[in-house]
Design a protein around this motif. Structure first.
Motif, PDB file in Angstrom:
ATOM      1  N   SER A   1      -2.541   4.425  10.443  1.00  0.00           N
ATOM      2  CA  SER A   1      -2.678   5.766  10.229  1.00  0.00           C
ATOM      3  C   SER A   1      -1.374   6.641  11.129  1.00  0.00           C
ATOM      4  O   SER A   1      -1.020   5.952  12.029  1.00  0.00           O
ATOM      5  CB  SER A   1      -3.825   6.567  10.843  1.00  0.00           C
ATOM      6  OG  SER A   1      -3.993   6.172  12.216  1.00  0.00           O
TER       7      SER A   1
ATOM      8  N   TRP B   1      -8.874   1.730   5.593  1.00  0.00           N
ATOM      9  CA  TRP B   1      -7.756   2.126   6.039  1.00  0.00           C
ATOM     10  C   TRP B   1      -7.399   0.959   6.971  1.00  0.00           C
ATOM     11  O   TRP B   1      -7.894   0.458   7.839  1.00  0.00           O
ATOM     12  CB  TRP B   1      -7.867   3.561   7.029  1.00  0.00           C
ATOM     13  CG  TRP B   1      -8.189   4.665   6.099  1.00  0.00           C
ATOM     14  CD1 TRP B   1      -9.540   5.241   5.799  1.00  0.00           C
ATOM     15  CD2 TRP B   1      -7.192   5.492   5.192  1.00  0.00           C
ATOM     16  NE1 TRP B   1      -9.314   6.398   5.112  1.00  0.00           N
ATOM     17  CE2 TRP B   1      -8.083   6.556   4.539  1.00  0.00           C
ATOM     18  CE3 TRP B   1      -6.057   5.342   4.978  1.00  0.00           C
ATOM     19  CZ2 TRP B   1      -7.493   7.360   3.782  1.00  0.00           C
ATOM     20  CZ3 TRP B   1      -5.649   6.068   4.208  1.00  0.00           C
ATOM     21  CH2 TRP B   1      -6.197   7.180   3.655  1.00  0.00           C
TER      22      TRP B   1
ATOM     23  N   HIS C   1     -12.493  11.939   5.941  1.00  0.00           N
ATOM     24  CA  HIS C   1     -12.141  10.465   6.013  1.00  0.00           C
ATOM     25  C   HIS C   1     -12.306  10.098   7.592  1.00  0.00           C
ATOM     26  O   HIS C   1     -12.160   9.019   7.901  1.00  0.00           O
ATOM     27  CB  HIS C   1     -10.758  10.358   5.813  1.00  0.00           C
ATOM     28  CG  HIS C   1     -10.352  10.218   4.178  1.00  0.00           C
ATOM     29  ND1 HIS C   1      -9.190  11.259   3.854  1.00  0.00           N
ATOM     30  CD2 HIS C   1     -10.772   9.749   3.100  1.00  0.00           C
ATOM     31  CE1 HIS C   1      -9.276  11.111   2.501  1.00  0.00           C
ATOM     32  NE2 HIS C   1     -10.214  10.504   2.053  1.00  0.00           N
TER      33      HIS C   1
ATOM     34  N   CYS D   1      -2.479   4.234   5.141  1.00  0.00           N
ATOM     35  CA  CYS D   1      -2.328   3.337   4.106  1.00  0.00           C
ATOM     36  C   CYS D   1      -3.679   2.463   4.307  1.00  0.00           C
ATOM     37  O   CYS D   1      -4.298   2.359   5.075  1.00  0.00           O
ATOM     38  CB  CYS D   1      -1.435   2.054   4.464  1.00  0.00           C
ATOM     39  SG  CYS D   1       0.480   2.783   4.396  1.00  0.00           S
TER      40      CYS D   1
ATOM     41  N   SER E   1       0.872  -1.181  -0.012  1.00  0.00           N
ATOM     42  CA  SER E   1      -0.055   0.114   0.025  1.00  0.00           C
ATOM     43  C   SER E   1       1.013   1.457  -0.138  1.00  0.00           C
ATOM     44  O   SER E   1       1.962   1.530   0.629  1.00  0.00           O
ATOM     45  CB  SER E   1      -0.877  -0.115   1.195  1.00  0.00           C
ATOM     46  OG  SER E   1      -1.829  -1.020   1.459  1.00  0.00           O
ATOM     47  N   SER E   2       0.403   2.189  -0.517  1.00  0.00           N
ATOM     48  CA  SER E   2       1.127   3.559  -0.526  1.00  0.00           C
ATOM     49  C   SER E   2       0.508   4.299   0.526  1.00  0.00           C
ATOM     50  O   SER E   2      -0.313   4.146   1.028  1.00  0.00           O
ATOM     51  CB  SER E   2       0.713   4.294  -1.932  1.00  0.00           C
ATOM     52  OG  SER E   2      -0.284   4.489  -2.256  1.00  0.00           O
TER      53      SER E   2
ATOM     54  N   PHE F   1      -1.910  10.849   7.672  1.00  0.00           N
ATOM     55  CA  PHE F   1      -1.377  10.024   6.606  1.00  0.00           C
ATOM     56  C   PHE F   1      -1.655   8.454   6.963  1.00  0.00           C
ATOM     57  O   PHE F   1      -1.697   8.176   8.170  1.00  0.00           O
ATOM     58  CB  PHE F   1       0.264  10.359   6.310  1.00  0.00           C
ATOM     59  CG  PHE F   1       0.705  11.544   6.276  1.00  0.00           C
ATOM     60  CD1 PHE F   1       0.899  12.005   4.939  1.00  0.00           C
ATOM     61  CD2 PHE F   1       1.147  12.383   7.151  1.00  0.00           C
ATOM     62  CE1 PHE F   1       1.082  13.437   4.457  1.00  0.00           C
ATOM     63  CE2 PHE F   1       1.402  13.829   6.634  1.00  0.00           C
ATOM     64  CZ  PHE F   1       1.303  14.207   5.485  1.00  0.00           C
TER      65      PHE F   1
ATOM     66  N   GLU G   1      -0.984   7.549   1.896  1.00  0.00           N
ATOM     67  CA  GLU G   1      -1.968   8.582   1.410  1.00  0.00           C
ATOM     68  C   GLU G   1      -2.330   9.787   2.477  1.00  0.00           C
ATOM     69  O   GLU G   1      -2.367   9.300   3.396  1.00  0.00           O
ATOM     70  CB  GLU G   1      -3.208   8.042   0.639  1.00  0.00           C
ATOM     71  CG  GLU G   1      -2.935   6.914  -0.257  1.00  0.00           C
ATOM     72  CD  GLU G   1      -2.365   7.339  -1.505  1.00  0.00           C
ATOM     73  OE1 GLU G   1      -2.615   8.844  -2.058  1.00  0.00           O
ATOM     74  OE2 GLU G   1      -1.756   6.756  -2.325  1.00  0.00           O
ATOM     75  N   PRO G   2      -2.440  10.915   2.222  1.00  0.00           N
ATOM     76  CA  PRO G   2      -3.087  11.921   3.090  1.00  0.00           C
ATOM     77  C   PRO G   2      -4.634  11.398   3.478  1.00  0.00           C
ATOM     78  O   PRO G   2      -5.176  10.883   2.863  1.00  0.00           O
ATOM     79  CB  PRO G   2      -3.159  13.010   2.420  1.00  0.00           C
ATOM     80  CG  PRO G   2      -2.378  12.863   0.956  1.00  0.00           C
ATOM     81  CD  PRO G   2      -2.448  11.449   0.643  1.00  0.00           C
TER      82      PRO G   2
ATOM     83  N   GLU H   1      -7.622  13.109   5.100  1.00  0.00           N
ATOM     84  CA  GLU H   1      -8.318  14.376   5.236  1.00  0.00           C
ATOM     85  C   GLU H   1      -9.269  14.405   6.477  1.00  0.00           C
ATOM     86  O   GLU H   1      -9.872  13.314   6.682  1.00  0.00           O
ATOM     87  CB  GLU H   1      -8.947  15.036   4.036  1.00  0.00           C
ATOM     88  CG  GLU H   1      -7.805  14.845   3.181  1.00  0.00           C
ATOM     89  CD  GLU H   1      -6.937  15.915   2.919  1.00  0.00           C
ATOM     90  OE1 GLU H   1      -6.962  17.043   3.885  1.00  0.00           O
ATOM     91  OE2 GLU H   1      -5.790  15.852   2.640  1.00  0.00           O
TER      92      GLU H   1
END
Length: 70
Positions: A53, A50, A11, A43, A2-3, A41, A5-6, A8
């Motif tokens: 975090s 998710w 979320h 994955c 997994s990359s 941030f 990611e932000p 927000e």
């Protein structure tokens, strides 16, 4: 893999289950506040949920120079 990611404020409901799984006391409103006050941030897995975090929250008046990481 997994990359990263932000995450927000929008979320908040999607990442809240991480608190439940870890036994933390943060609720959706807490997540929304923290994600709005700092930077998040994480994955997500193949299903889009998710899995991990990280949060960086301001510490004092020197943001972004001083931060508290969680």
């Amino acid at each position: 893999m997994s990359s990263i990611e932000p995450i927000e404020p929008g979320h908040a409901e999607a990442v809240w289950p991480l608190s439940v799984e870890a036994g933390w006391n943060q609720n959706v409103a807490d997540w929304r506040f923290m994600l709005g006050a700092g930077r998040g941030f994480g994955c997500a897995g193949p299903d889009g949920a998710w899995q991990a975090s990280a949060l960086i929250l301001p510490l004092g008046q020197n943001w972004p120079g001083s931060a508290w990481c969680w």
